[in-house]
Design a protein around this motif. Sequence first.
Motif, short mmCIF file in Angstrom:
data_model
loop_
_atom_site.label_atom_id
_atom_site.label_comp_id
_atom_site.label_asym_id
_atom_site.label_seq_id
_atom_site.Cartn_x
_atom_site.Cartn_y
_atom_site.Cartn_z
N VAL A 178 0.89 -1.35 0.37
CA VAL A 178 0.02 0.40 0.29
C VAL A 178 1.07 1.30 -0.23
O VAL A 178 2.25 1.27 0.32
N ASP A 179 0.41 2.22 -0.42
CA ASP A 179 1.33 3.74 -0.72
C ASP A 179 1.42 3.72 0.67
O ASP A 179 0.03 3.71 0.83
N VAL A 180 2.16 4.60 1.22
CA VAL A 180 2.36 5.24 1.99
C VAL A 180 1.26 6.35 3.03
O VAL A 180 0.91 6.42 3.81
N ALA A 181 1.19 7.06 2.04
CA ALA A 181 0.22 7.94 1.94
C ALA A 181 -0.97 7.90 2.61
O ALA A 181 -1.68 8.37 2.11
N ALA A 182 -1.24 6.43 1.51
CA ALA A 182 -2.78 6.06 2.23
C ALA A 182 -3.17 5.80 3.38
O ALA A 182 -4.15 5.40 4.05
#
Length: 294
Positions: free
Chosen positions: A134-138
């Motif tokens: 998963v994208d860390v920003a999400a």
Amino acid sequence: MPELPDIAVYTDHLERRLVGHVLQRVALANPFVLRTVDPPIADAGGRRVTGIRRLGKRIVLALDGERFIVIHLMIAGRLRWRDANGKPPGRIALASFAFESGTLYLTEAGTKRRASLHYVAGEAALAALDPGGVDVAALDAAQFAERIARGNHTIKRALTDPRLFSGIGNSYSDEILHRAKLSPFALGAKLSPADAARLHRAAIDVLDEWSRRLAAETGDAFPEKVTAFHDAMAVHGRYGKPCPDCGAPVQRIVYAENEANYCARCQTGGKVLADRALSRLLHDSWPKDIDQLL
């Protein structure tokens, strides 16, 4: 290996050049780059590009009819664009994708053939290629802390695990850990909530800053010099050079085909982490503290 900021630059330029245009044909200079047989790659010819996606460290060309070309650059793979009648990149080309306005080439330097190409039909087949990171920003801070603690691994290993986080590899994990002031070999399961939150913030900031920096440096030209090493990085690829925060020489640990770069003063309380090969060679002469090296 190209990571999220590098892949983002590629996808941005590919979107500008390819979306809405018809892929005329795909040619394979090395048949082993193609890892799928059904549907046949010739099926891609004549289809229009409907979108460009990022799937972890993979680049996806979406074609009409729910067909997807999935490119994994691995270590030495790169993409190159040549306008119509432009000179091909030579023997390093593994595959080419011809459009009316020019040709996109998948190249790979060296002799090890690790870059790969998949051609699949349907969203389910595409999803099967997603490692799940998963994208860390999400993620919010709590979700990030839960993931970083899985498996009781080091935070360096956890950050680069494509099943946990999307698009982070060896180079940007070094930068993230330096920004967070954490040892690469701290255990994720033992991070305090404050340390986990700081690591989460550092990951978001580093990836965002480098995505914007690379986009600005590339400008309108297609990115031809994608690399894991940049002079402006704090520690990655800067062994022996001064840490930008404290001036101490950057240290490294080499393992398998990777290495961890870190600042002992900023990240490990001054402790120089043992490199297996060098510590065996030096025995008692191995420095235990960064000040012994100054």
